[in-house]
Design a protein around this motif. Structure first.
Motif, PDB file in Angstrom:
ATOM      1  N   VAL A 170     -60.346  74.700 -12.678  1.00 21.09           N
ATOM      2  CA  VAL A 170     -60.532  74.484 -11.251  1.00 21.09           C
ATOM      3  C   VAL A 170     -61.906  73.897 -10.916  1.00 21.09           C
ATOM      4  N   LEU A 171     -62.990  74.365 -11.550  1.00 21.27           N
ATOM      5  CA  LEU A 171     -64.307  73.790 -11.247  1.00 21.27           C
ATOM      6  C   LEU A 171     -64.375  72.329 -11.672  1.00 21.27           C
ATOM      7  N   GLU A 172     -63.824  71.992 -12.832  1.00 19.76           N
ATOM      8  CA  GLU A 172     -63.802  70.590 -13.269  1.00 19.76           C
ATOM      9  C   GLU A 172     -63.009  69.735 -12.289  1.00 19.76           C
ATOM     10  N   LEU A 223     -65.133  69.180  -9.292  1.00 17.01           N
ATOM     11  CA  LEU A 223     -66.209  68.241  -9.614  1.00 17.01           C
ATOM     12  C   LEU A 223     -65.751  66.789  -9.468  1.00 17.01           C
ATOM     13  N   GLN A 224     -64.532  66.536  -9.843  1.00 19.66           N
ATOM     14  CA  GLN A 224     -64.006  65.172  -9.727  1.00 19.66           C
ATOM     15  C   GLN A 224     -63.780  64.768  -8.279  1.00 19.66           C
ATOM     16  N   HIS A 225     -63.866  65.728  -7.358  1.00 16.91           N
ATOM     17  CA  HIS A 225     -63.647  65.435  -5.949  1.00 16.91           C
ATOM     18  C   HIS A 225     -64.917  65.535  -5.103  1.00 16.91           C
ATOM     19  N   LEU A 226     -66.072  65.689  -5.754  1.00 19.12           N
ATOM     20  CA  LEU A 226     -67.326  65.654  -4.996  1.00 19.12           C
ATOM     21  C   LEU A 226     -67.390  64.335  -4.229  1.00 19.12           C
ATOM     22  N   GLY A 227     -67.812  64.402  -2.977  1.00 23.75           N
ATOM     23  CA  GLY A 227     -67.902  63.208  -2.138  1.00 23.75           C
ATOM     24  C   GLY A 227     -66.679  62.980  -1.271  1.00 23.75           C
TER      25      GLY A 227
END
Length: 168
Positions: A3-5, A8-12
């Motif tokens: 879930v954290l990874e 991370l791919q959705h930052l922004g």
């Protein structure tokens, strides 16, 4: 993918995009402190997602891996690769190299109190935009929180730094 990874791919991305894509449940965001220019939501125990107030973009992911005060939940899930085994300041430096920025131990208002400071590293240059990670430490220099945020940091010159931590 953990879930954290995935986050991370959705930052922004915006809060509404994350809900539409099924990345986040439709939960309200809140402002935790007066004058703080971010809204947060808590999708899992020990995890805080921080969104900009202007565009509601996901700007930071906090994972509290050690509860530092009563009532604060700890995140018990897996950390993103290659951080799974990083539990101390020394392990972070061994894995990621010299920190780009550091803060020596300091005291926060209660209920947190004394900390072991923090270090910030470049985390993943393959994300677009690049991502950095900050490790916050207990007074014993165990990792208490990891914060992933957008952007590439430049090292701050610190010619007088001879101790364990740098200074801001």
């Amino acid at each position: 993918m953990h879930v954290l990874e995935h986050w991370l791919q959705h930052l922004g991305k915006t809060h509404s995009e994350l809900i539409q894509q099924g990345v986040l449940p439709d939960r309200p965001r809140e402002i935790l402190f007066d004058g703080f220019d971010a809204e947060t939501c808590f999708p899992l125990p020990g995890v805080e997602l921080e969104f900009s107030t202007d565009a509601a973009r996901l700007t930071c992911i906090h994972a509290n891996v050690i509860s530092t005060f009563d009532g604060e939940p700890a995140y018990g899930g897996p950390l993103p690769a290659p951080l799974q085994q990083v539990r101390t300041r020394q392990a972070a430096i061994d894995l990621l190299g010299a920190p780009l920025r550091s803060q020596s131990p300091f005291r926060l208002p209660k209920p947190i109190g004394r900390t072991g400071g923090w270090d910030t590293f470049s985390f993943d240059e393959t994300y677009d935009p690049p991502t950095s990670v900050m490790f916050l430490y207990t007074p014993e220099l165990n990792v208490s929180c990891l914060s992933f945020f957008l952007g590439r940091l430049q090292a701050e010159p610190d010619p007088g730094n001879t101790g364990l931590h740098g200074h801001d």
